[in-house]
Design a protein around this motif. Structure first.
Motif, PDB file in Angstrom:
ATOM      1  N   GLU B 261       0.835  -1.214   0.000  1.00  0.00           N
ATOM      2  CA  GLU B 261       0.000   0.000   0.000  1.00  0.00           C
ATOM      3  C   GLU B 261       0.866   1.259   0.000  1.00  0.00           C
ATOM      4  OE1 GLU B 261      -3.997  -0.429   2.292  1.00  0.00           O
ATOM      5  OE2 GLU B 261      -2.466  -1.419   3.514  1.00  0.00           O
ATOM      6  N   GLN B 262       1.947   1.235   0.769  1.00  0.00           N
ATOM      7  CA  GLN B 262       2.828   2.399   0.847  1.00  0.00           C
ATOM      8  C   GLN B 262       3.485   2.680  -0.506  1.00  0.00           C
ATOM      9  OE1 GLN B 262       3.255   4.638   3.503  1.00  0.00           O
ATOM     10  NE2 GLN B 262       1.385   3.519   3.976  1.00  0.00           N
ATOM     11  N   GLU B 263       3.855   1.620  -1.210  1.00  0.00           N
ATOM     12  CA  GLU B 263       4.460   1.812  -2.531  1.00  0.00           C
ATOM     13  C   GLU B 263       3.439   2.368  -3.527  1.00  0.00           C
ATOM     14  OE1 GLU B 263       7.998  -1.553  -2.375  1.00  0.00           O
ATOM     15  OE2 GLU B 263       5.947  -2.200  -2.735  1.00  0.00           O
ATOM     16  N   ALA B 264       2.212   1.890  -3.422  1.00  0.00           N
ATOM     17  CA  ALA B 264       1.163   2.426  -4.304  1.00  0.00           C
ATOM     18  C   ALA B 264       0.948   3.915  -4.030  1.00  0.00           C
ATOM     19  CB  ALA B 264      -0.140   1.649  -4.113  1.00  0.00           C
ATOM     20  N   LEU B 265       0.894   4.283  -2.756  1.00  0.00           N
ATOM     21  CA  LEU B 265       0.729   5.695  -2.403  1.00  0.00           C
ATOM     22  C   LEU B 265       1.921   6.531  -2.861  1.00  0.00           C
ATOM     23  CD1 LEU B 265      -0.780   5.557   1.209  1.00  0.00           C
ATOM     24  CD2 LEU B 265      -1.846   6.606  -0.811  1.00  0.00           C
ATOM     25  N   HIS B 266       3.097   5.978  -2.718  1.00  0.00           N
ATOM     26  CA  HIS B 266       4.297   6.695  -3.159  1.00  0.00           C
ATOM     27  C   HIS B 266       4.243   6.943  -4.669  1.00  0.00           C
ATOM     28  CE1 HIS B 266       8.967   7.082  -2.590  1.00  0.00           C
ATOM     29  NE2 HIS B 266       8.444   8.134  -3.153  1.00  0.00           N
ATOM     30  N   ALA B 267       3.766   5.955  -5.404  1.00  0.00           N
ATOM     31  CA  ALA B 267       3.620   6.128  -6.859  1.00  0.00           C
ATOM     32  C   ALA B 267       2.580   7.201  -7.187  1.00  0.00           C
ATOM     33  CB  ALA B 267       3.246   4.807  -7.513  1.00  0.00           C
ATOM     34  N   VAL B 268       1.508   7.265  -6.406  1.00  0.00           N
ATOM     35  CA  VAL B 268       0.509   8.337  -6.584  1.00  0.00           C
ATOM     36  C   VAL B 268       1.186   9.706  -6.431  1.00  0.00           C
ATOM     37  CG1 VAL B 268      -1.530   9.432  -5.554  1.00  0.00           C
ATOM     38  CG2 VAL B 268      -1.459   6.939  -5.855  1.00  0.00           C
ATOM     39  N   PRO B 281      -4.816   4.887  -5.707  1.00  0.00           N
ATOM     40  CA  PRO B 281      -3.804   3.867  -5.401  1.00  0.00           C
ATOM     41  C   PRO B 281      -3.946   2.617  -6.275  1.00  0.00           C
ATOM     42  CG  PRO B 281      -4.636   4.820  -3.369  1.00  0.00           C
ATOM     43  CD  PRO B 281      -5.468   5.394  -4.478  1.00  0.00           C
ATOM     44  N   GLY B 282      -5.173   2.144  -6.468  1.00  0.00           N
ATOM     45  CA  GLY B 282      -5.379   0.967  -7.310  1.00  0.00           C
ATOM     46  C   GLY B 282      -5.001   1.199  -8.767  1.00  0.00           C
ATOM     47  N   SER B 286       0.673  -0.329 -11.051  1.00  0.00           N
ATOM     48  CA  SER B 286       1.539  -0.584 -12.210  1.00  0.00           C
ATOM     49  C   SER B 286       2.751   0.344 -12.182  1.00  0.00           C
ATOM     50  CB  SER B 286       0.737  -0.382 -13.497  1.00  0.00           C
ATOM     51  OG  SER B 286       0.072   0.881 -13.462  1.00  0.00           O
ATOM     52  N   LEU B 287       2.515   1.612 -11.913  1.00  0.00           N
ATOM     53  CA  LEU B 287       3.635   2.557 -11.816  1.00  0.00           C
ATOM     54  C   LEU B 287       4.533   2.197 -10.632  1.00  0.00           C
ATOM     55  CD1 LEU B 287       5.123   5.090 -12.757  1.00  0.00           C
ATOM     56  CD2 LEU B 287       3.527   6.465 -11.400  1.00  0.00           C
ATOM     57  N   ALA B 288       3.914   1.831  -9.517  1.00  0.00           N
ATOM     58  CA  ALA B 288       4.704   1.418  -8.342  1.00  0.00           C
ATOM     59  C   ALA B 288       5.570   0.211  -8.684  1.00  0.00           C
ATOM     60  CB  ALA B 288       3.767   1.106  -7.173  1.00  0.00           C
ATOM     61  N   GLN B 318      -2.755  11.950   1.890  1.00  0.00           N
ATOM     62  CA  GLN B 318      -1.886  10.955   2.515  1.00  0.00           C
ATOM     63  C   GLN B 318      -0.694  10.645   1.591  1.00  0.00           C
ATOM     64  OE1 GLN B 318      -4.677   7.937   3.983  1.00  0.00           O
ATOM     65  NE2 GLN B 318      -2.931   6.572   4.248  1.00  0.00           N
ATOM     66  N   ALA B 319      -0.976  10.515   0.300  1.00  0.00           N
ATOM     67  CA  ALA B 319       0.091  10.240  -0.670  1.00  0.00           C
ATOM     68  C   ALA B 319       1.084  11.397  -0.739  1.00  0.00           C
ATOM     69  CB  ALA B 319      -0.506   9.969  -2.053  1.00  0.00           C
ATOM     70  N   LEU B 320       0.559  12.639  -0.689  1.00  0.00           N
ATOM     71  CA  LEU B 320       1.442  13.807  -0.827  1.00  0.00           C
ATOM     72  C   LEU B 320       2.458  13.901   0.307  1.00  0.00           C
ATOM     73  CD1 LEU B 320      -0.980  16.592  -2.149  1.00  0.00           C
ATOM     74  CD2 LEU B 320       0.598  15.149  -3.444  1.00  0.00           C
ATOM     75  N   GLU B 321       2.177  13.214   1.416  1.00  0.00           N
ATOM     76  CA  GLU B 321       3.142  13.240   2.525  1.00  0.00           C
ATOM     77  C   GLU B 321       4.490  12.639   2.128  1.00  0.00           C
ATOM     78  OE1 GLU B 321       1.309  11.560   6.015  1.00  0.00           O
ATOM     79  OE2 GLU B 321      -0.374  12.967   5.876  1.00  0.00           O
ATOM     80  N   PHE B 322       4.522  11.830   1.097  1.00  0.00           N
ATOM     81  CA  PHE B 322       5.807  11.298   0.625  1.00  0.00           C
ATOM     82  C   PHE B 322       6.710  12.397   0.073  1.00  0.00           C
ATOM     83  CE2 PHE B 322       3.591   7.270   0.743  1.00  0.00           C
ATOM     84  CZ  PHE B 322       4.599   6.383   1.105  1.00  0.00           C
ATOM     85  N   LEU B 323       6.141  13.551  -0.211  1.00  0.00           N
ATOM     86  CA  LEU B 323       6.913  14.614  -0.857  1.00  0.00           C
ATOM     87  C   LEU B 323       7.413  15.658   0.132  1.00  0.00           C
ATOM     88  CD1 LEU B 323       4.594  15.117  -3.958  1.00  0.00           C
ATOM     89  CD2 LEU B 323       6.577  13.613  -3.731  1.00  0.00           C
ATOM     90  N   THR B 324       7.039  15.511   1.387  1.00  0.00           N
ATOM     91  CA  THR B 324       7.427  16.574   2.339  1.00  0.00           C
ATOM     92  C   THR B 324       8.486  16.084   3.319  1.00  0.00           C
ATOM     93  OG1 THR B 324       5.543  15.950   3.711  1.00  0.00           O
ATOM     94  CG2 THR B 324       5.240  17.799   2.204  1.00  0.00           C
TER      95      THR B 324
END
Lengths: 324, 324
Positions: B261-268, B281-282, B286-288, B318-324
């Motif tokens: 799930e974390q990888e999917a969110l990171h790809a988002v 996320p779903g 594929s991108l993840a 939640q996904a955007l938190e990977f960028l901060t």
């Protein structure tokens, strides 16, 4: 001076390098706008904005000797990334002069795209002095962000695509709303429409308080903004219309439109929800005008050029609050 | 049984109604993936996912009498919106049976797109009983989400576009990563590639813990998931591969891939930052997989089908938190 032949020549040079962006739509946006809304998402262009088109056009138009010496640009934003990437794709060097207090991400992106970033102190140094010294020393060619015929020609290729795509949908009349800073994109599109879709009329869209183009068109002479910063639409805050772009805008464009920061952010949120694209506020003032200035727009269909998507996550989260 | 002729016939019926999605890319994603990444953003399709293709294909393939009686679907997600909108565009009625606890926004969207929403209580009622009663009473045709030849044919048109677009870029070999639930999109694309780009190989991508297709391909027989919910990739949580889709997947696909799930969110987040598109996320597994399973992928170029963008703002934040 820019003209349709230059735009068509630029389109030939851009072929296979530029991304043709589609026309998007949503019945939900049509309902808000009270008419059909067709959105051309230039946020999907290389480097996240239309600026890649003008940069590629200008670099590819140089003679070999000049091009091989490299190019230089002053910008901390979309033009910087467009020039850096277009130069790297041509296999030549680019120098981008940026203020040392520019967002770290923009500096890193410009470097990662192949630009040599030279930082200067806004308080004590002049970017023009630094740039001219470098340009003379290395023989670099300056790529201006909008007041440059080959840049306008490159941005005008957006209008060529748009004219063809609109015709395929039998749209031959209506307003084409364009996010407008110095007027490079708007004037290029206006020239393309004049020749290929004369029933479509370009109209510049700006943030309230920074509506120099709107006021200049009203008065019939170049007007300046009072401030040069302090608005969320940072991508399109320019002091005044360009000397080359303004006569084109004056001859071909309909009246300007201006929206508030909140309306621009709201449009960013609706583009997320209904079109699944990422816009920056300055790239969404055209969509905001379509949605929130509908009484100032004519026709059954309105075309919106959404010009860029290089937005900080924090600003984007601010926009998403409109949806909760 | 689905085959290439059905896909090409579906493409003819979809022409002028479906949106041809472009191929996007970013040097930043190439660097993470260690190879060139080309992304086909089906989030930009009508209703925000590829599901519109299959819905249009199935509805347009009905005979006039059946079509005029209307269609029915069970779905609270992307299939619901695709069927409702495709039906409305055909000028016919659609009934969408949704659980009463489905997100309010999805219910409202489905209604606004023209669907008649019938709510049922998951605890006490059977959607099949409700659906069959309505279908019999009104003569409605059931549009299944994936185990339906004309739906597979419609999803396969994604593969026709992709094969042509890849060829234009001289990409003739490599993996094509596809977000996979019941396998309608993956099997349709695999059939299209078999005939038009035999060097490209479809590979299903799933969330870890819901990798029924991956395991089924490994074992050579249909395997089920232990759970049916409880993962952020809600769009692609299906109990097991379809009876029609699985034999196609088995014959044509490379091994499955699964991400967290974390990888999917990171790809988002990376799709937001680098491609300026909105993925759910779903629609990003594929991108993840391209970004975070690079050792399991072959070739200099990988193609990613990003299948949908109907994401709640809260999940997106939640996904955007990977960028901060």
């Amino acid at each position: 001076m820019s003209n349709i032949d230059m735009i068509e020549a630029a389109a030939d040079r851009l072929k296979g390098h530029v991304r043709e962006t589609p026309l998007l739509s949503s019945p939900f946006l049509d309902e808000i706008a009270g008419r059909r809304v067709l959105v051309k998402p230039e946020c999907l262009q290389h480097t996240g904005s239309f600026k890649f088109r003008g940069a590629w056009s200008a670099i590819s138009a140089l003679d070999d000797a000049a091009r091989n010496r490299g190019v230089i640009a002053y910008s901390s934003g979309n033009h910087a990334q467009g020039v850096a990437y277009a130069a790297a794709q041509h296999g030549i060097s680019s120098v981008i002069v940026m203020p040392s207090d520019a967002p770290k991400l923009k500096i890193e992106n410009t470097r990662a795209l192949g630009g040599e970033v030279i930082l200067y102190d806004r308080a004590t140094e002049s970017r023009e002095d630094i740039g001219e010294a470098l340009a003379t020393e290395r023989g670099l060619t300056l790529i201006r962000p909008y007041d440059e015929p080959q840049v306008i020609a490159g941005q005008g290729t957006t209008g060529l695509e748009l004219a063809r795509q609109a015709l395929e949908l039998d749209v031959t009349e209506g307003d084409v709303l364009v996010c407008c800073g110095g007027g490079g994109l708007t004037s290029g599109i206006a020239l393309a429409l004049e020749h290929h879709a004369p029933g479509l009329r370009a109209r510049p869209c700006e943030p309230e308080g920074f509506d120099d183009v709107k006021r200049s068109l009203q008065v019939g002479a170049i007007q300046s903004n009072n401030a040069s910063s302090g608005n969320i639409c940072d991508a399109i805050l320019t002091p005044q219309p360009g000397l080359i772009t303004f006569p084109i805008l004056q001859r071909l464009c309909g009246p300007g439109l201006a929206v508030s920061e909140q309306e621009a952010l709201h449009a960013v949120a609706l583009a997320f929800l209904r079109l699944k694209i990422v816009l920056e506020p300055g790239g969404a003032v055209s969509l905001a005008s379509a949605l929130f200035r509908k009484d100032q727009i004519e026709g059954d269909t309105v075309i919106v050029v959404a010009s860029g998507g290089n937005v900080d996550p924090q600003i984007f989260e601010q926009a998403l609050e409109f949806l909760t």
